[in-house]
Design an enzyme around this catalytic site. Structure first.
Site, PDB file in Angstrom:
ATOM      1  N   LYS A 156      -3.661  16.153   1.525  1.00 24.12           N
ATOM      2  CA  LYS A 156      -4.364  14.859   1.706  1.00 24.12           C
ATOM      3  C   LYS A 156      -3.564  13.940   2.617  1.00 24.12           C
ATOM      4  O   LYS A 156      -4.094  13.389   3.580  1.00 24.12           O
ATOM      5  CB  LYS A 156      -4.539  14.190   0.345  1.00 24.12           C
ATOM      6  CG  LYS A 156      -4.910  12.713   0.409  1.00 24.12           C
ATOM      7  CD  LYS A 156      -5.119  12.084  -0.949  1.00 24.12           C
ATOM      8  CE  LYS A 156      -3.913  11.445  -1.522  1.00 24.12           C
ATOM      9  NZ  LYS A 156      -3.579  10.100  -1.057  1.00 24.12           N
ATOM     10  N   ASN A 157      -2.280  13.778   2.323  1.00 29.38           N
ATOM     11  CA  ASN A 157      -1.512  12.742   3.029  1.00 29.38           C
ATOM     12  C   ASN A 157      -1.142  13.149   4.443  1.00 29.38           C
ATOM     13  O   ASN A 157      -0.814  12.299   5.265  1.00 29.38           O
ATOM     14  CB  ASN A 157      -0.280  12.354   2.206  1.00 29.38           C
ATOM     15  CG  ASN A 157      -0.699  11.691   0.895  1.00 29.38           C
ATOM     16  OD1 ASN A 157      -1.839  11.226   0.769  1.00 29.38           O
ATOM     17  ND2 ASN A 157       0.194  11.673  -0.071  1.00 29.38           N
ATOM     18  N   CYS A 180      -3.719   3.366  -4.258  1.00 23.83           N
ATOM     19  CA  CYS A 180      -3.411   3.275  -5.686  1.00 23.83           C
ATOM     20  C   CYS A 180      -2.625   2.012  -6.027  1.00 23.83           C
ATOM     21  O   CYS A 180      -1.758   1.578  -5.275  1.00 23.83           O
ATOM     22  CB  CYS A 180      -2.592   4.494  -6.117  1.00 23.83           C
ATOM     23  SG  CYS A 180      -3.556   5.995  -6.037  1.00 23.83           S
ATOM     24  N   ARG A 213       3.181  -2.515  -2.238  1.00 20.87           N
ATOM     25  CA  ARG A 213       2.856  -1.695  -1.058  1.00 20.87           C
ATOM     26  C   ARG A 213       2.702  -2.550   0.210  1.00 20.87           C
ATOM     27  O   ARG A 213       1.648  -2.604   0.840  1.00 20.87           O
ATOM     28  CB  ARG A 213       1.604  -0.856  -1.338  1.00 20.87           C
ATOM     29  CG  ARG A 213       1.766  -0.052  -2.623  1.00 20.87           C
ATOM     30  CD  ARG A 213       0.727   0.984  -2.818  1.00 20.87           C
ATOM     31  NE  ARG A 213       1.013   2.177  -2.021  1.00 20.87           N
ATOM     32  CZ  ARG A 213       0.208   3.234  -2.041  1.00 20.87           C
ATOM     33  NH1 ARG A 213      -0.903   3.216  -2.734  1.00 20.87           N
ATOM     34  NH2 ARG A 213       0.509   4.291  -1.315  1.00 20.87           N
ATOM     35  N   ASP A 255       5.092  11.134  -6.235  1.00 21.17           N
ATOM     36  CA  ASP A 255       3.709  11.496  -6.575  1.00 21.17           C
ATOM     37  C   ASP A 255       3.645  12.544  -7.688  1.00 21.17           C
ATOM     38  O   ASP A 255       2.567  12.808  -8.210  1.00 21.17           O
ATOM     39  CB  ASP A 255       2.964  12.015  -5.343  1.00 21.17           C
ATOM     40  CG  ASP A 255       2.801  10.925  -4.308  1.00 21.17           C
ATOM     41  OD1 ASP A 255       2.491  11.240  -3.151  1.00 21.17           O
ATOM     42  OD2 ASP A 255       3.017   9.745  -4.653  1.00 21.17           O
ATOM     43  N   ARG A 314     -10.450  11.420  -5.481  1.00 20.91           N
ATOM     44  CA  ARG A 314      -9.985  10.961  -4.162  1.00 20.91           C
ATOM     45  C   ARG A 314      -8.983  11.945  -3.576  1.00 20.91           C
ATOM     46  O   ARG A 314      -8.833  12.044  -2.370  1.00 20.91           O
ATOM     47  CB  ARG A 314      -9.257   9.610  -4.302  1.00 20.91           C
ATOM     48  CG  ARG A 314     -10.102   8.393  -4.320  1.00 20.91           C
ATOM     49  CD  ARG A 314      -9.207   7.163  -4.279  1.00 20.91           C
ATOM     50  NE  ARG A 314      -8.234   7.281  -3.191  1.00 20.91           N
ATOM     51  CZ  ARG A 314      -7.044   6.660  -3.219  1.00 20.91           C
ATOM     52  NH1 ARG A 314      -6.683   5.940  -4.238  1.00 20.91           N
ATOM     53  NH2 ARG A 314      -6.206   6.789  -2.205  1.00 20.91           N
TER      54      ARG A 314
HETATM   55  C1  EPZ Z   1       2.467   7.556   1.216  1.00 20.97           C
HETATM   56  O1  EPZ Z   1       2.200   6.214   0.890  1.00 20.97           O
HETATM   57  C2  EPZ Z   1       1.508   8.357   0.358  1.00 20.97           C
HETATM   58  N1  EPZ Z   1       0.138   7.977   0.675  1.00 20.97           N
HETATM   59  C3  EPZ Z   1       1.789   8.081  -1.121  1.00 20.97           C
HETATM   60  O2  EPZ Z   1       0.972   8.962  -1.868  1.00 20.97           O
HETATM   61  C4  EPZ Z   1       3.239   8.424  -1.441  1.00 20.97           C
HETATM   62  O3  EPZ Z   1       3.522   8.045  -2.761  1.00 20.97           O
HETATM   63  C5  EPZ Z   1       4.162   7.673  -0.480  1.00 20.97           C
HETATM   64  O4  EPZ Z   1       3.795   7.949   0.891  1.00 20.97           O
HETATM   65  C6  EPZ Z   1       5.621   8.045  -0.682  1.00 20.97           C
HETATM   66  O5  EPZ Z   1       5.781   9.418  -0.517  1.00 20.97           O
HETATM   67  C7  EPZ Z   1      -0.406   8.427   1.823  1.00 20.97           C
HETATM   68  O6  EPZ Z   1       0.227   9.117   2.595  1.00 20.97           O
HETATM   69  C8  EPZ Z   1      -1.835   8.023   2.079  1.00 20.97           C
HETATM   70  P1  EPZ Z   1       5.647   4.488   1.849  1.00 20.97           P
HETATM   71  P2  EPZ Z   1       2.855   5.034   1.797  1.00 20.97           P
HETATM   72  O7  EPZ Z   1       5.318   3.648   3.034  1.00 20.97           O
HETATM   73  O8  EPZ Z   1       2.910   5.476   3.201  1.00 20.97           O
HETATM   74  C9  EPZ Z   1       7.834   0.460   0.542  1.00 20.97           C
HETATM   75  C10 EPZ Z   1      -0.582   9.614  -3.472  1.00 20.97           C
HETATM   76  O9  EPZ Z   1      -0.534   9.643  -4.703  1.00 20.97           O
HETATM   77  N2  EPZ Z   1       7.395  -0.039   1.853  1.00 20.97           N
HETATM   78  O10 EPZ Z   1       6.547   5.652   2.005  1.00 20.97           O
HETATM   79  O11 EPZ Z   1       2.168   3.769   1.477  1.00 20.97           O
HETATM   80  C11 EPZ Z   1       6.645   0.637  -0.382  1.00 20.97           C
HETATM   81  O12 EPZ Z   1       6.354  -0.566  -1.045  1.00 20.97           O
HETATM   82  C12 EPZ Z   1      -0.050   8.406  -2.735  1.00 20.97           C
HETATM   83  O13 EPZ Z   1      -1.011  10.527  -2.735  1.00 20.97           O
HETATM   84  C13 EPZ Z   1       7.816  -1.291   2.273  1.00 20.97           C
HETATM   85  O14 EPZ Z   1       8.576  -1.978   1.576  1.00 20.97           O
HETATM   86  O15 EPZ Z   1       4.313   5.014   1.175  1.00 20.97           O
HETATM   87  C14 EPZ Z   1       7.091   1.687  -1.335  1.00 20.97           C
HETATM   88  O16 EPZ Z   1       7.837   1.063  -2.356  1.00 20.97           O
HETATM   89  C15 EPZ Z   1       0.465   7.334  -3.675  1.00 20.97           C
HETATM   90  N3  EPZ Z   1       7.386  -1.765   3.479  1.00 20.97           N
HETATM   91  C16 EPZ Z   1       8.013   2.558  -0.487  1.00 20.97           C
HETATM   92  O17 EPZ Z   1       8.346   1.772   0.673  1.00 20.97           O
HETATM   93  C17 EPZ Z   1       6.542  -1.023   4.281  1.00 20.97           C
HETATM   94  O18 EPZ Z   1       6.180  -1.504   5.371  1.00 20.97           O
HETATM   95  C18 EPZ Z   1       7.372   3.840  -0.020  1.00 20.97           C
HETATM   96  O19 EPZ Z   1       6.200   3.514   0.700  1.00 20.97           O
HETATM   97  C19 EPZ Z   1       6.124   0.248   3.830  1.00 20.97           C
HETATM   98  C20 EPZ Z   1       6.573   0.717   2.623  1.00 20.97           C
END
Ligand code: EPZ
Length: 433
Positions: free
Chosen positions: A22-23, A117, A122, A305, A398
């Site tokens: 998915k991701n 989610c 986020r 995840d 989803r």
């Molecule tokens: C991706 O989300 C995945 N979703 C998430 O999967 C997954 O948990 C996550 O990566 C981490 O592996 C998709 O790819 C659609 P991040 P993403 O940016 O990109 C902080 C699932 O269950 N952060 O790596 O949103 C953020 O708050 C979903 O499939 C900032 O602070 O994750 C979080 O605490 C859930 N500022 C951490 O980094 C930013 O600009 C990781 O977020 C971006 C992120």
């Protein structure tokens, strides 16, 4: 309202084939509009997030054909607007990838702030930091991210945290910027590598994806490509853990074992057997599992995840386990739902939970609060004595293709029913006893 009804206690036995990630798919689909030439994508997962993103791209004016649910043929050349107005885009996280894609190609993008989610705040500050470093002006107005630039010029960008989304988004914009871009403290997840590989198949010049330093030489245009999405390591991990939780014996096919190393290692630690093949893993558990400690980390650490499903399995493991969530600040909301089923788990200091293993869980009516919570509650139902009803299963659908069908093929007593359909529920209970 649709719900899952589950009769627990049956071990999962047999074979299951994993679908496309998915991701990874969401990033690749967004990147596909960066060329005016045809792009053919294979092994897409048949899930609502993919459908929503493809519909959002069609609304931009792109041609999107679906020869079947696992394929898409796209033509970004007919796009007539950089304003992503398709309403459902607000519901998914991956919609923000359209920002990097359109900023890279058209130097302008208007995309809804992402949904996804409810597991923490986020923010997207790192995405904005990267776009601005490349020369874009970014504002948030009326719920939209608006980014535009006269031109994009390569830059040296250091991410303040490891962010999958920011790494993918800025990588897309940078691959059509002028000159060199270096991304430091880049995320190393398999789906980051996948999007980089896909962009390179379009003619981009990206090196180092999968390490924490990615180097990009901008190009002025990209060409078409045919590409197949990697298997979903989170779907695979979910079935691995479900096999162990039900003391089953399952061969999980179409996987990349290297992407599953953290989950495999933890399964062996708690007493399951894991056998690796070239593109499959077999998980067997014949005795009661034992406690361990889990700390979620960016790849290659234990994936956030998988945290909820792993914690669920530990609820009936012998001994005390501690689970620490370092990625999100609010990914323990499922604990109250597991408590309804007899789990002895409590959140301490906000980002850790202590689990006292109990002999068994008991079936109950529970609610999916997010995608992976829903998967965890299904696994809990499979482990529990008696009947479990999981409500709000739209979250699960989803991210998991044919989740119920795949579980049934492994011998699980699970069915999707309408909560108003008392007859269907009665029939299920008569059928499974
Ligand atoms: C991706 O989300 C995945 N979703 C998430 O999967 C997954 O948990 C996550 O990566 C981490 O592996 C998709 O790819 C659609 P991040 P993403 O940016 O990109 C902080 C699932 O269950 N952060 O790596 O949103 C953020 O708050 C979903 O499939 C900032 O602070 O994750 C979080 O605490 C859930 N500022 C951490 O980094 C930013 O600009 C990781 O977020 C971006 C992120």
């Amino acid at each position: 309202m649709e719900q899952y009804i589950i009769k627990g206690g049956k071990p999962l036995v047999g074979e299951v084939t994993i679908g496309g990630a998915k991701n990874a798919a969401l990033g690749v689909i967004a990147a596909a509009i960066m060329t005016d030439e045809p792009v053919k994508l294979h092994n897409l997962p048949d899930i609502s997030d993919v459908d929503i993103l493809l519909k959002g791209i069609e609304a931009l004016g792109a041609v999107v054909e679906r020869p079947n649910v696992h394929e898409a043929r796209m033509m970004g050349g007919s796009i007539t607007t950089c304003i992503a107005s398709y309403d459902d885009l607000r519901k998914i996280r991956g919609s923000y990838y359209l920002c990097g894609a359109m900023l890279g190609k058209y130097k302008r993008a208007e995309v809804p702030l992402p949904g996804g989610c409810n597991i923490g705040s986020r923010p997207i500050d790192q995405h904005i930091k990267g776009f601005e470093a490349l020369g874009a002006k970014v504002v948030i107005q009326h719920g939209m991210i608006i980014a535009e630039a006269e031109k994009l010029v390569g830059a040296h960008i250091y991410f303040d945290c490891s962010s999958v989304g920011a790494t993918i988004n800025v990588m897309m914009a940078a691959c059509m910027a002028e000159g060199q871009t270096v991304l430091e403290n880049a995320a190393k997840e398999p789906h980051v590598v996948e999007v980089a590989n896909f962009l390179n198949s379009l003619g981009a010049n990206i090196k180092g994806a999968g390490t924490d330093v990615i180097r990009i030489s901008g190009v002025s245009s990209l060409h078409g490509s045919t590409y197949s999405i990697i298997p979903d390591q989170i779907e695979a991990g979910t079935f691995m853990l479900a096999a162990a939780a039900t003391r089953g014996d399952v061969l999980i096919k179409n996987v990349i074992p290297k992407h599953l190393e953290a989950v495999s290692a933890k399964l062996v630690e708690i007493g399951a057997e894991v056998e690796e093949f070239d593109d499959a893993v077999r998980v067997v558990a014949s005795k009661r599992l034992v406690h361990t400690n889990i700390k979620t980390l960016p790849y290659p650490g234990f994936p956030t995840d998988m945290q909820q499903v792993m914690a669920t399995v530990l609820c009936i493991a012998e001994g005390t386990s501690i689970v620490t969530e370092t990625i999100y600040e609010n990914r323990f909301m499922y604990v109250d739902e597991l408590t309804r089923m007899g789990a002895s788990m409590r959140v301490v200091e906000g980002n850790s939970a202590v689990i006292e293993g109990v002999d068994k869980l008991t079936g109950a009516i529970v609610r999916a609060l997010d995608l992976r919570c829903g998967a965890a509650l299904v696994v809990a139902g499979l482990m529990a004595d008696g009947y479990t009803t999981v409500e709000h299963i739209e979250y699960v659908e989803r991210g998991y293709e044919k989740f119920v069908n795949k579980m049934c093929e492994l011998g699980a007593a699970i069915e999707k029913v309408d909560s108003e359909d008392a007859k269907a529920i009665q029939k299920f209970k008569l059928r499974v006893g």
